[in-house]
Design an enzyme around this catalytic site. Structure first.
Site, mmCIF file in Angstrom:
data_model
loop_
_atom_site.group_PDB
_atom_site.id
_atom_site.type_symbol
_atom_site.label_atom_id
_atom_site.label_comp_id
_atom_site.label_asym_id
_atom_site.label_seq_id
_atom_site.Cartn_x
_atom_site.Cartn_y
_atom_site.Cartn_z
ATOM 1 N N GLN A 43 28.966 47.739 18.906
ATOM 2 C CA GLN A 43 29.269 47.932 17.349
ATOM 3 C C GLN A 43 28.023 47.373 16.508
ATOM 4 O O GLN A 43 27.370 46.336 16.710
ATOM 5 C CB GLN A 43 30.563 47.097 16.896
ATOM 6 N N PHE A 72 35.917 55.068 27.084
ATOM 7 C CA PHE A 72 34.714 54.962 25.929
ATOM 8 C C PHE A 72 34.384 53.528 25.693
ATOM 9 O O PHE A 72 34.335 52.938 24.453
ATOM 10 C CB PHE A 72 35.187 55.621 24.665
ATOM 11 N N GLU A 99 32.669 54.465 30.746
ATOM 12 C CA GLU A 99 31.751 54.551 29.608
ATOM 13 C C GLU A 99 30.673 55.632 30.334
ATOM 14 O O GLU A 99 30.245 55.621 31.418
ATOM 15 C CB GLU A 99 31.072 53.360 29.324
ATOM 16 N N ASN A 145 38.227 54.114 22.151
ATOM 17 C CA ASN A 145 37.203 53.659 21.226
ATOM 18 C C ASN A 145 36.107 54.899 21.158
ATOM 19 O O ASN A 145 35.140 54.689 21.610
ATOM 20 C CB ASN A 145 36.626 52.224 21.246
ATOM 21 N N CYS A 172 35.626 54.756 13.933
ATOM 22 C CA CYS A 172 35.160 54.815 12.791
ATOM 23 C C CYS A 172 34.939 55.943 12.033
ATOM 24 O O CYS A 172 34.474 56.115 11.043
ATOM 25 C CB CYS A 172 33.672 54.389 13.410
#
Length: 213
Positions: A43, A72, A99, A145, A172
């Site tokens: 992040q 993710f 990931e 995410n 996001c």
């Protein structure tokens, strides 16, 4: 009080095995070391990220779960916080983190070793493909995410069919999240919180807890 420290520089400055270390000290949550390599995802705002992880940790620690997927997962922030909190309660926890970035998976694995977490596996795979193919053990919680594009219809419909009691969805991009919610017809929104991850912009991070209907 929550603190996080990060040092950034051009990737060309670092030796191949050099890593950046973040130490986030938080009241009422364990100390979780997160390692970042130049090609790994994290992040953009470490201070707000620590609050984001702590919030999800508090939501998850009261749920009746032992097995979770972190899709993710980046460097493992969500999954590691949740697994540590559950293990500290004496629960037998199994965490699988997925990931696409191999560098991020190396970082997540290093963090898990530092925390002495048992039954934790991180793998460099496409998250959607992993979820669609791995049917050996069904988790009680899936954390997603995804990138700004969202998880997409195929993965959302698969999660509907998988009969998972709980989903944590952090994004996001609220627009793609809303589209995915339209596909997640077997779930209802239980909790939501916004984080000002990108100050002085119109962007923000939204984290939600969904419960199966």
């Amino acid at each position: 009080m929550r603190r996080a420290l990060i040092f950034l520089a051009s990737p060309h400055f670092f030796a191949p095995n050099f890593f950046i270390f973040i130490y986030a000290k938080r009241i009422s949550t364990p100390q979780i070391p997160l390692f970042i390599r130049p090609q790994g995802f994290f992040q953009t705002n470490p201070k707000v990220a620590s609050q984001l992880y702590a919030t999800v940790q508090q939501w998850v620690k009261i749920l009746p779960i032992n097995h979770l997927w972190d899709l993710f997962c980046g460097v493992g922030g969500f999954g590691l916080h949740c697994a540590k909190a559950l293990q500290d309660q004496g629960k037998p926890v199994t965490l699988t983190g997925i990931e696409i970035s191999a560098a991020a998976i190396e970082s997540a694995t290093q963090s898990a070793q530092k925390l002495a977490l048992n039954n934790v596996t991180f793998a460099s795979l496409d998250a959607a493909q992993f979820a669609l193919k791995d049917r050996q053990q069904t988790p009680e919680l899936v954390i997603v995410n995804p990138p700004r594009r969202g998880i997409g219809k195929d993965l959302a419909e698969f999660l509907n069919q998988l009969n998972i009691p709980y989903l944590i969805y952090s994004s996001c991009n609220a627009e793609s999240m809303v589209k995915d919610f339209a596909y997640l017809t077997h779930y209802q929104l239980h909790r939501v919180q916004l984080f000002d991850m990108f100050p002085h912009t119109t962007h923000y991070e939204t984290v939600t807890l969904l419960i199966r209907k």
